[in-house]
Design a protein around this motif. Sequence first.
Motif, PDB file in Angstrom:
ATOM      1  N   GLN A 209       0.565  -0.617   0.188  1.00 32.17           N
ATOM      2  CA  GLN A 209      -0.333   0.266   0.109  1.00 32.17           C
ATOM      3  C   GLN A 209       1.077   0.908   0.615  1.00 32.17           C
ATOM      4  N   ARG A 210       2.120   1.172   0.459  1.00 34.70           N
ATOM      5  CA  ARG A 210       3.048   2.213   0.894  1.00 34.70           C
ATOM      6  C   ARG A 210       3.062   2.712  -0.565  1.00 34.70           C
ATOM      7  N   THR A 211       3.574   1.619  -1.241  1.00 33.80           N
ATOM      8  CA  THR A 211       4.419   1.714  -2.800  1.00 33.80           C
ATOM      9  C   THR A 211       3.598   2.441  -3.585  1.00 33.80           C
ATOM     10  N   ALA A 212       2.086   1.645  -3.347  1.00 34.63           N
ATOM     11  CA  ALA A 212       0.879   2.097  -4.281  1.00 34.63           C
ATOM     12  C   ALA A 212       0.534   3.777  -3.900  1.00 34.63           C
ATOM     13  N   ALA A 213       0.909   3.839  -2.784  1.00 31.41           N
ATOM     14  CA  ALA A 213       0.558   5.691  -2.821  1.00 31.41           C
ATOM     15  C   ALA A 213       1.866   6.365  -2.992  1.00 31.41           C
ATOM     16  N   ARG A 214       2.750   6.115  -2.666  1.00 27.10           N
ATOM     17  CA  ARG A 214       4.203   6.787  -3.008  1.00 27.10           C
ATOM     18  C   ARG A 214       3.752   6.292  -4.769  1.00 27.10           C
ATOM     19  N   GLN A 215       3.536   6.262  -5.517  1.00 28.05           N
ATOM     20  CA  GLN A 215       3.398   5.960  -7.050  1.00 28.05           C
ATOM     21  C   GLN A 215       2.621   7.185  -7.258  1.00 28.05           C
ATOM     22  N   ALA A 216       1.194   7.157  -6.636  1.00 29.51           N
ATOM     23  CA  ALA A 216       0.693   7.901  -6.462  1.00 29.51           C
ATOM     24  C   ALA A 216       1.076   9.168  -6.311  1.00 29.51           C
ATOM     25  N   LEU A 217       1.795   9.465  -5.024  1.00 26.25           N
ATOM     26  CA  LEU A 217       2.551  11.031  -5.328  1.00 26.25           C
ATOM     27  C   LEU A 217       2.838  11.294  -6.139  1.00 26.25           C
ATOM     28  N   PHE A 218       4.346  10.506  -7.044  1.00 21.96           N
ATOM     29  CA  PHE A 218       5.278  10.635  -7.988  1.00 21.96           C
ATOM     30  C   PHE A 218       4.115  11.250  -9.008  1.00 21.96           C
ATOM     31  N   ARG A 219       2.709  10.875  -9.534  1.00 20.44           N
ATOM     32  CA  ARG A 219       1.835  11.526 -10.223  1.00 20.44           C
ATOM     33  C   ARG A 219       1.221  12.441  -9.407  1.00 20.44           C
ATOM     34  N   VAL A 220       1.269  12.922  -8.479  1.00 21.27           N
ATOM     35  CA  VAL A 220       0.564  14.429  -8.480  1.00 21.27           C
ATOM     36  C   VAL A 220       2.388  15.119  -8.204  1.00 21.27           C
ATOM     37  N   GLN A 221       2.962  14.557  -8.219  1.00 28.23           N
ATOM     38  CA  GLN A 221       3.862  16.404  -8.193  1.00 28.23           C
ATOM     39  C   GLN A 221       4.525  16.351 -10.068  1.00 28.23           C
ATOM     40  N   LEU A 222       4.275  14.895  -9.851  1.00 29.26           N
ATOM     41  CA  LEU A 222       4.471  15.234 -11.941  1.00 29.26           C
ATOM     42  C   LEU A 222       3.484  16.155 -12.407  1.00 29.26           C
ATOM     43  N   ILE A 223       2.211  16.365 -12.352  1.00 25.10           N
ATOM     44  CA  ILE A 223       1.039  17.091 -13.071  1.00 25.10           C
ATOM     45  C   ILE A 223       0.425  18.414 -11.978  1.00 25.10           C
ATOM     46  N   CYS A 224       1.297  18.394 -11.052  1.00 21.25           N
ATOM     47  CA  CYS A 224       0.681  19.350 -10.267  1.00 21.25           C
ATOM     48  C   CYS A 224       1.906  20.829 -10.733  1.00 21.25           C
ATOM     49  N   ASP A 225       1.600  21.942 -10.191  1.00 21.86           N
ATOM     50  CA  ASP A 225       2.132  22.716 -10.488  1.00 21.86           C
ATOM     51  C   ASP A 225       1.918  24.226  -9.913  1.00 21.86           C
ATOM     52  N   ASP A 226       1.304  23.608  -8.435  1.00 24.06           N
ATOM     53  CA  ASP A 226       1.082  24.689  -7.364  1.00 24.06           C
ATOM     54  C   ASP A 226       2.225  23.672  -6.351  1.00 24.06           C
ATOM     55  N   PRO A 227       2.878  24.484  -5.786  1.00 25.39           N
ATOM     56  CA  PRO A 227       3.509  23.924  -4.899  1.00 25.39           C
ATOM     57  C   PRO A 227       3.636  23.735  -3.747  1.00 25.39           C
ATOM     58  N   GLU A 228       2.345  24.820  -2.862  1.00 29.81           N
ATOM     59  CA  GLU A 228       1.530  24.284  -1.396  1.00 29.81           C
ATOM     60  C   GLU A 228       0.489  23.266  -1.391  1.00 29.81           C
ATOM     61  N   VAL A 229      -0.130  22.301  -3.124  1.00 26.10           N
ATOM     62  CA  VAL A 229      -0.441  21.030  -3.122  1.00 26.10           C
ATOM     63  C   VAL A 229      -0.111  19.956  -3.232  1.00 26.10           C
ATOM     64  N   ARG A 230       1.759  20.611  -3.644  1.00 25.88           N
ATOM     65  CA  ARG A 230       3.040  19.096  -3.574  1.00 25.88           C
ATOM     66  C   ARG A 230       3.236  19.237  -2.121  1.00 25.88           C
ATOM     67  N   ARG A 231       3.129  20.586  -1.772  1.00 27.21           N
ATOM     68  CA  ARG A 231       3.665  20.259  -0.037  1.00 27.21           C
ATOM     69  C   ARG A 231       1.947  19.440   0.849  1.00 27.21           C
ATOM     70  N   LEU A 232       1.095  19.476   0.204  1.00 24.87           N
ATOM     71  CA  LEU A 232       0.132  19.204   1.145  1.00 24.87           C
ATOM     72  C   LEU A 232      -0.084  17.463   0.743  1.00 24.87           C
ATOM     73  N   ALA A 233       0.836  16.634  -0.181  1.00 23.33           N
ATOM     74  CA  ALA A 233       0.613  15.731  -1.100  1.00 23.33           C
ATOM     75  C   ALA A 233       1.603  14.815  -0.325  1.00 23.33           C
ATOM     76  N   ASP A 234       2.590  15.309   0.042  1.00 20.96           N
ATOM     77  CA  ASP A 234       3.674  15.091   1.109  1.00 20.96           C
ATOM     78  C   ASP A 234       3.743  14.730   2.362  1.00 20.96           C
ATOM     79  N   ALA A 235       2.854  16.045   2.555  1.00 23.49           N
ATOM     80  CA  ALA A 235       2.967  16.274   3.898  1.00 23.49           C
ATOM     81  C   ALA A 235       1.722  14.358   4.061  1.00 23.49           C
ATOM     82  N   ALA A 236       0.133  14.843   3.297  1.00 29.66           N
ATOM     83  CA  ALA A 236      -0.509  13.565   4.020  1.00 29.66           C
ATOM     84  C   ALA A 236       0.654  12.174   2.928  1.00 29.66           C
ATOM     85  N   PHE A 237       0.992  11.827   2.731  1.00 31.63           N
ATOM     86  CA  PHE A 237       1.905  10.740   2.590  1.00 31.63           C
ATOM     87  C   PHE A 237       2.625  10.449   3.976  1.00 31.63           C
TER      88      PHE A 237
END
Length: 152
Positions: free
Chosen positions: A86-114
């Motif tokens: 599950q961690r691997t799946a969540a980390r892969q999904a996090l990478f996709r967020v980082q690739l598609i998101c251009d808002d640094p705050e949203v990326r930071r919040l995704a990292d924080a959730a993970f």
Amino acid sequence: MDAALIAVAGTLLGVVATHWFQGRTAERTAALARTEQLRQERIATYSAFAGAVVDYRLGQNDRWYRAREEPGSEEAEQSRYASYRQRTAARQALFRVQLICDDPEVRRLADAAFEATHCMHEATDEADRARRSASSKEALADFVAAAAPSVR
């Protein structure tokens, strides 16, 4: 002769104007299509990330309970390995967020959730586990709230 020249000039002017307006319309249509495609990709990516983090949080809770009930048991080990998947799946999904998101705050919040979800299994007692689980849930809600305006 003058009438013919005026007719030819009018026709040429009409062709040029039509070409220019059609080009602008095609550019606007292509831009709208790109924007909509990006919006759809963000919806899919953000939803997949949120789902993966929810699954990871559930797995982390299960891992914690199994380790407390019977440390070293087969069930505890299976739960631990399931949390790794599950961690691997969540980390892969996090990478996709980082690739598609251009808002640094949203990326930071995704990292924080993970990260909030990642450390749940280290809880020392039930109260600590419940606090960490609530923190993970809140961090994910913060991510969703910040990401939502970019997909509306």
